[in-house]
Design a protein around this motif. Structure first.
Motif, short mmCIF file in Angstrom:
data_model
loop_
_atom_site.label_atom_id
_atom_site.label_comp_id
_atom_site.label_asym_id
_atom_site.label_seq_id
_atom_site.Cartn_x
_atom_site.Cartn_y
_atom_site.Cartn_z
N PRO A 135 7.74 5.40 -3.14
CA PRO A 135 6.32 5.69 -3.07
C PRO A 135 5.53 5.64 -4.32
CG PRO A 135 7.82 7.30 -2.07
CD PRO A 135 8.70 6.47 -2.69
N GLU A 136 4.20 5.60 -4.29
CA GLU A 136 3.68 5.39 -5.68
C GLU A 136 3.72 6.72 -6.69
OE1 GLU A 136 -0.59 4.88 -4.75
OE2 GLU A 136 -0.32 2.56 -4.32
N SER A 137 3.76 7.78 -5.94
CA SER A 137 3.82 8.93 -6.70
C SER A 137 5.07 9.31 -7.29
CB SER A 137 3.63 10.23 -5.84
OG SER A 137 4.30 10.43 -4.80
N LYS A 178 0.87 -1.12 0.21
CA LYS A 178 -0.12 -0.19 -0.02
C LYS A 178 0.78 1.35 0.00
CE LYS A 178 -3.83 2.30 2.57
NZ LYS A 178 -4.58 2.14 3.63
N GLY A 179 0.59 2.16 -0.88
CA GLY A 179 1.33 3.22 -1.03
C GLY A 179 2.71 3.20 -1.74
N ASN A 232 -0.98 3.58 -10.87
CA ASN A 232 -0.72 2.62 -9.91
C ASN A 232 -1.03 1.17 -10.04
OD1 ASN A 232 0.30 4.83 -8.45
ND2 ASN A 232 -1.56 5.45 -7.68
#
Length: 463
Positions: free
Chosen positions: A131-133, A116-117, A141
């Motif tokens: 991180p995903e971003s 997650k994330g 994603n």
């Protein structure tokens, strides 16, 4: 490490790391003296992180080796001691590669897990978090799971120590951005002013069209460079996805200006290629002026029809009979390629009946009466119309030309006025009669005048 104080005997504990001496070696295991009453056993699977065929390939008797105690059991008759080098090797490897990890350094990681994330990455046993971003410029994603098990290059952007644990944050998106920028810069450098390029229209705007001319390079065709013809809407000439050939006309900073029209023939070039002096053309009147009319004979190609070229007949009112938008058939009378101008004529479509007439004032010619008018008669002289005024019809005073001349009758007349450019000719019957009477009078005068005859008597007889 446990030590028996009475006999100074080492008491093993699970997790201890000790240095021992190899006492025997076989293909599958080795016995190691770690200072306890029994030797410890290390199996082939716990000796190396790499797959090996035999322990003998790594260890020899009397070798000194650092090991970790993974299991210690005490029994009534015997104790068992299991050893491993895997954690030690892992720690040594981590320590080695740990020194390579620095902020702003680019490293190749292996994706361990999607969480997650973001993603958990591995760098030779050292964990990092992406991180995903910061995964990709696409920010998709849903592709995280597809990255598990793959290698990814990322930049270390943060290292935080929290107790025994260290948190390493990395960024892959920045590297993707920099790679694109570098590729854009390299791609951009290939282009020069005056280059002719094949491209594809990517976007239409009110002020022009963007065209991709390289893998990463776009240029703009301004609305003024789309066509030699007037462009109100760019979409009337181009559409997105269309393949075009363009010319680079300007490079300023990171902007490339393109032109479509410079590779096309101008309306004038098309006109002069297809037309020459003497050609007959049809054109639409686009403007009326005091000195003539402008006529569009081809799209946005306009010529001048001078008022002196309306008609051979000066009485004809072409301008008054013509409206904007009317179509005329004309002849090209001149082309000036340097000034990109040409002239037109309507009168040269027909023969000028006055052109070949060679009359002089006083000439006597035959004239046929065409019609009788109030102020005179219209007569035809060698194919053109002339005017016989009422006062020139007879030496006598008359009220109507029809009293002395008849339609279709042919009379000998004298030319009083002749202006071929104005299509004007005035003739007279009277002048011939006057001259004839004068000749008769002069003849009689010469024959009959005597010394005793007065002029009054002479005129009386003549009258």
């Amino acid at each position: 490490m446990g030590i028996n104080e009475q006999n100074n005997l080492y008491i093993p504990r699970v997790g201890d790391i000790v240095t021992g001496t190899v006492v025997s070696v076989s293909d599958s295991q080795a016995l190691i003296d770690v200072g306890y009453m029994c030797e410890g056993v290390i199996y082939k699977e716990h000796l190396s992180q790499e797959k090996i065929t035999s322990v003998k390939d790594i260890l020899n008797v009397n070798d000194s080796v650092k090991v970790k105690i993974t299991q210690f059991r005490q029994g009534d008759d015997t104790d068992s001691l299991l050893l491993s080098r895997l954690d030690i090797l892992r720690k040594e490897k981590q320590d080695k590669y740990r020194n390579e990890i620095e902020v702003d350094k680019d490293l190749t990681f292996k994706v361990k897990k999607a969480v997650k994330g973001g993603l958990l990455l591995d760098y030779h046993g050292i964990e990092a978090f992406l991180p995903e971003s910061l995964i990709s410029l696409k920010n998709n994603n849903t592709e995280k799971d597809a990255l598990v098990g793959k290698k990814i290059i990322a930049r270390v952007i943060e290292m935080k120590q929290k107790g025994r644990f260290e948190r390493i944050i990395v960024n892959a998106k920045q590297l993707e951005y920099e790679a694109i920028k570098a590729a854009e810069k390299e791609d951009f450098a290939k282009f020069n002013v005056d280059d002719i390029c094949d491209g594809k229209v990517t976007k239409i705007t009110q002020f022009g069209a963007f065209v991709r001319i390289g893998e990463h390079t776009e240029g703009l065709i301004h609305i003024s460079e789309v066509s030699h013809y007037r462009v109100k809407n760019v979409s009337d000439f181009l559409e997105e996805g269309q393949d075009v050939q363009v010319k680079i006309i300007k490079i300023k900073g990171k902007r490339i200006s393109l032109s479509l029209k410079t590779l096309q023939e101008t309306p004038w070039e098309i006109f002069v290629k297809d037309h020459k002096v003497g050609d007959l053309v049809k054109g639409k009147v686009v403007r009326k002026m005091q000195y003539g009319m402008l006529v569009e004979v081809q799209r946005e190609v306009v010529g001048l029809l001078n008022r002196f070229d309306y008609s051979w007949n000066p009485e004809e009112n072409l301008a008054g009979e013509t409206e904007i938008g009317d179509e005329l058939e004309l002849k090209i009378t001149s082309i000036n390629n340097d000034k990109k101008q040409f002239s037109l004529s309507k009168k040269h479509l027909s023969y000028n009946p006055w052109a070949d007439l060679k009359f002089r004032k006083g000439d006597k010619v035959s004239a046929q009466v065409l019609r009788i008018e109030e102020k005179g008669a219209i007569v035809e002289v060698e194919g053109v119309e002339a005017f016989l005024p009422i006062g020139e019809c007879s030496v006598e005073h008359i009220n109507n030309p029809g009293e002395v001349v008849k339609v279709d009758e042919i009379y000998t007349v004298e030319i009083l006025e002749f202006y071929p450019r104005q299509w004007k000719m005035v003739v007279s019957i009277k002048s011939i009669q006057v001259k004839k009477n004068r000749e008769e009078y002069d003849k009689q005068l010469s024959e009959n005048v005597s010394s005793d005859q007065s002029l009054r008597d002479l005129f009386k007889d003549f009258k």
